[in-house]
Write a protein that holds these residues in place. Sequence first.
Motif, PDB file in Angstrom:
ATOM      1  N   ALA A 387       0.774  -1.036   0.058  1.00  0.00           N
ATOM      2  CA  ALA A 387      -0.129   0.044   0.113  1.00  0.00           C
ATOM      3  C   ALA A 387       0.743   1.289   0.000  1.00  0.00           C
ATOM      4  O   ALA A 387       1.931   1.198   0.654  1.00  0.00           O
ATOM      5  N   ARG A 388       0.417   2.316  -0.542  1.00  0.00           N
ATOM      6  CA  ARG A 388       1.204   3.617  -0.611  1.00  0.00           C
ATOM      7  C   ARG A 388       1.173   4.102   1.029  1.00  0.00           C
ATOM      8  O   ARG A 388       0.230   4.056   1.544  1.00  0.00           O
ATOM      9  N   ALA A 389       2.240   4.701   0.999  1.00  0.00           N
ATOM     10  CA  ALA A 389       2.322   4.870   2.695  1.00  0.00           C
ATOM     11  C   ALA A 389       3.217   6.300   2.605  1.00  0.00           C
ATOM     12  O   ALA A 389       4.289   6.673   2.013  1.00  0.00           O
ATOM     13  N   ASP A 390       2.950   7.092   3.543  1.00  0.00           N
ATOM     14  CA  ASP A 390       3.820   8.344   3.738  1.00  0.00           C
ATOM     15  C   ASP A 390       5.133   7.888   4.469  1.00  0.00           C
ATOM     16  O   ASP A 390       5.147   7.200   5.220  1.00  0.00           O
ATOM     17  N   ALA A 391       6.360   8.578   3.830  1.00  0.00           N
ATOM     18  CA  ALA A 391       7.558   8.121   4.243  1.00  0.00           C
ATOM     19  C   ALA A 391       8.593   9.331   3.782  1.00  0.00           C
ATOM     20  O   ALA A 391       8.352  10.278   3.080  1.00  0.00           O
ATOM     21  N   GLY A 392       9.388   9.467   4.743  1.00  0.00           N
ATOM     22  CA  GLY A 392      10.598  10.339   4.394  1.00  0.00           C
ATOM     23  C   GLY A 392      11.500   9.664   3.296  1.00  0.00           C
ATOM     24  O   GLY A 392      11.548   8.615   3.212  1.00  0.00           O
ATOM     25  N   PHE A 393      12.185  10.774   2.705  1.00  0.00           N
ATOM     26  CA  PHE A 393      13.225  10.304   1.570  1.00  0.00           C
ATOM     27  C   PHE A 393      14.227  11.250   1.454  1.00  0.00           C
ATOM     28  O   PHE A 393      14.314  12.502   1.745  1.00  0.00           O
ATOM     29  N   LEU A 394      15.252  10.961   0.821  1.00  0.00           N
ATOM     30  CA  LEU A 394      16.588  11.463   0.309  1.00  0.00           C
ATOM     31  C   LEU A 394      16.567  11.758  -1.081  1.00  0.00           C
ATOM     32  O   LEU A 394      16.403  10.770  -1.639  1.00  0.00           O
ATOM     33  N   LEU A 395      16.470  12.946  -1.750  1.00  0.00           N
ATOM     34  CA  LEU A 395      16.695  12.916  -2.942  1.00  0.00           C
ATOM     35  C   LEU A 395      17.853  13.632  -3.621  1.00  0.00           C
ATOM     36  O   LEU A 395      18.253  14.718  -3.200  1.00  0.00           O
ATOM     37  N   ILE A 396      18.563  13.227  -4.595  1.00  0.00           N
ATOM     38  CA  ILE A 396      19.704  13.818  -5.233  1.00  0.00           C
ATOM     39  C   ILE A 396      19.492  14.035  -6.940  1.00  0.00           C
ATOM     40  O   ILE A 396      18.962  13.121  -7.269  1.00  0.00           O
ATOM     41  N   ALA A 397      19.586  15.352  -7.193  1.00  0.00           N
ATOM     42  CA  ALA A 397      19.421  15.634  -8.617  1.00  0.00           C
ATOM     43  C   ALA A 397      20.746  16.077  -8.908  1.00  0.00           C
ATOM     44  O   ALA A 397      21.463  17.071  -8.647  1.00  0.00           O
ATOM     45  N   ARG A 398      21.417  15.301 -10.140  1.00  0.00           N
ATOM     46  CA  ARG A 398      22.610  15.762 -10.670  1.00  0.00           C
ATOM     47  C   ARG A 398      22.454  16.058 -12.256  1.00  0.00           C
ATOM     48  O   ARG A 398      21.500  15.321 -12.807  1.00  0.00           O
ATOM     49  N   ARG A 399      23.213  16.724 -12.551  1.00  0.00           N
ATOM     50  CA  ARG A 399      23.342  16.980 -14.275  1.00  0.00           C
ATOM     51  C   ARG A 399      24.645  16.170 -14.565  1.00  0.00           C
ATOM     52  O   ARG A 399      25.439  16.331 -14.185  1.00  0.00           O
TER      53      ARG A 399
END
Length: 399
Positions: A387-399
Amino acid sequence: MRRGMPLTPARTVPDWRRRLDRLGARTMTAVGDWLAPRARAAPSEPRISALVAAVAVAGGVLPILVMAVTWATRPEPARPEPPCRAPRQPAGYVLADRPGEDRYRPGRQCNSAGAENTVERSGTGRYLVVLGRLGRAGGVAEVTAVTRDDRICTLLDWHPDGADELLRVNCFDRAGKPADSGFTARWHLGAGAGAAAYLRLGDPGRTSQTVDDEYSHNGRGGTNSADREDTGSYVVHFGSMDDVDGGTVKVTPVADAATVCEVQRWFAYPEGRNLAVRVRCRDVTGQPVDSRFAITFAAGPDAVHGGYLRADRPGEARYTPRGPFQLNRAGQASVVTRTGRGQYRVGLGGLPGTGDLQVTPYDTAASCVIGPDDDAVHVICHAPSGARADAGFLLIARR
C-alpha cells in the motif's frame, strides 16, 4: 525623343478604371458563355467593383487563413534536454525508460568520455547497462526504480569489460518476483577532494571491516569502515569528516533478491573523527536481512553539481526543506508537496528535473520510486504491504 512622333497621353485614374471595367466585363462574359451560353446584359460598374473587391479580399485573407491553419496544426517542438555536464572524474548515467525493449540507446544519458550508453534487457526484470569507454575497476554505482508501479530495483554488480563499464540491474515486484521496470542508474569513479566519500560493503555478515579497495573513496583521505550491529543493521564510518554538517546520502542494495536499504540518520562522531551513517536493510516483507550495499555521501556544491534535499516531514502538505541537509545550486528554494498518501511532488527551484535523479528511503521501512514525468519530480513510496504510505526520503538531482 525622335521628332514627328506623337506623344502618348498620360493615363489618368478614370482611364485605368475604364480599362479595368472593360477587362472585367469581357472576363465575366467569357466565363458565363462557357458555363451557360445565352444572351447577357452588359455588366454594371457595381458588379465590376464587387468582383474587384472579392478578388482583393481573397488575395489578402486566404494567405492569412493558410498561415493560421499551418501554425495551429504544426507539430509540438521537442523539449530540448539540458546539456550533459561531463564531470572531471569518469562518470555516466542513463534513464532506462523502455522496460520491455530488448536493446536501445536511452534519450536521457550522460557519459564523461563522450561515448554512447546503451541498455539491454536479458530477461524479465534483468538489465545490462553499458557505459561506453568508461571501463574502470572499482567506483560506485547507484540505481532507483522509475515507475508508477510498486517496484524494487537493485544492483547485482558492476565491473569493466574491455573499454566499457557494465552495470547489472535487477528489478522485482512486491512479491519478490522479477518484474520489468524503468530505472535510473549512475556510476562514477572518485569524487575529487572535499566532503565526498563512498564504499561498497562486500561482506554483510562481518562484525567490523575496513574498506580500502577500489570500491572505496574518501575525499578527505580518511579511512572508510563499517560495523554490523545486528541483522540488517549497520553503521558506516567515513573518516576525517567529523566536522561536516548536513549533506546527503544514497544507499543502493547490491543483491540478487528484492532488498530495500534505508538511511536512518547520519551524524558527526568526534570520538572516532568520522561521519557515522546508520543503514537498515530489509526484504520485501519488511523483515531485517543482511545485504551488501553501496553507499555514497556528499555535502556542498563541490560534491554535487545540482542539488539534494532531505524530505523528513512525510505527513505535511507542503514545506521547504531548510538547513544544511538541502542544496540548490540554482540559488532557489526547493519545495516538497504531498499530493496524496505516499505521493510527493518535488519542485527543485530552478534546477532542471531531467538529469540523473536518485532517491533513498529515510527513517522508514517503506520503499520509494521516482514517478516518470518530464515536467516535475514525483516520489512515490510503498509500505511492505504494497500500500502507498507516507515516508521520508532523500533526493539527489545531478546534471
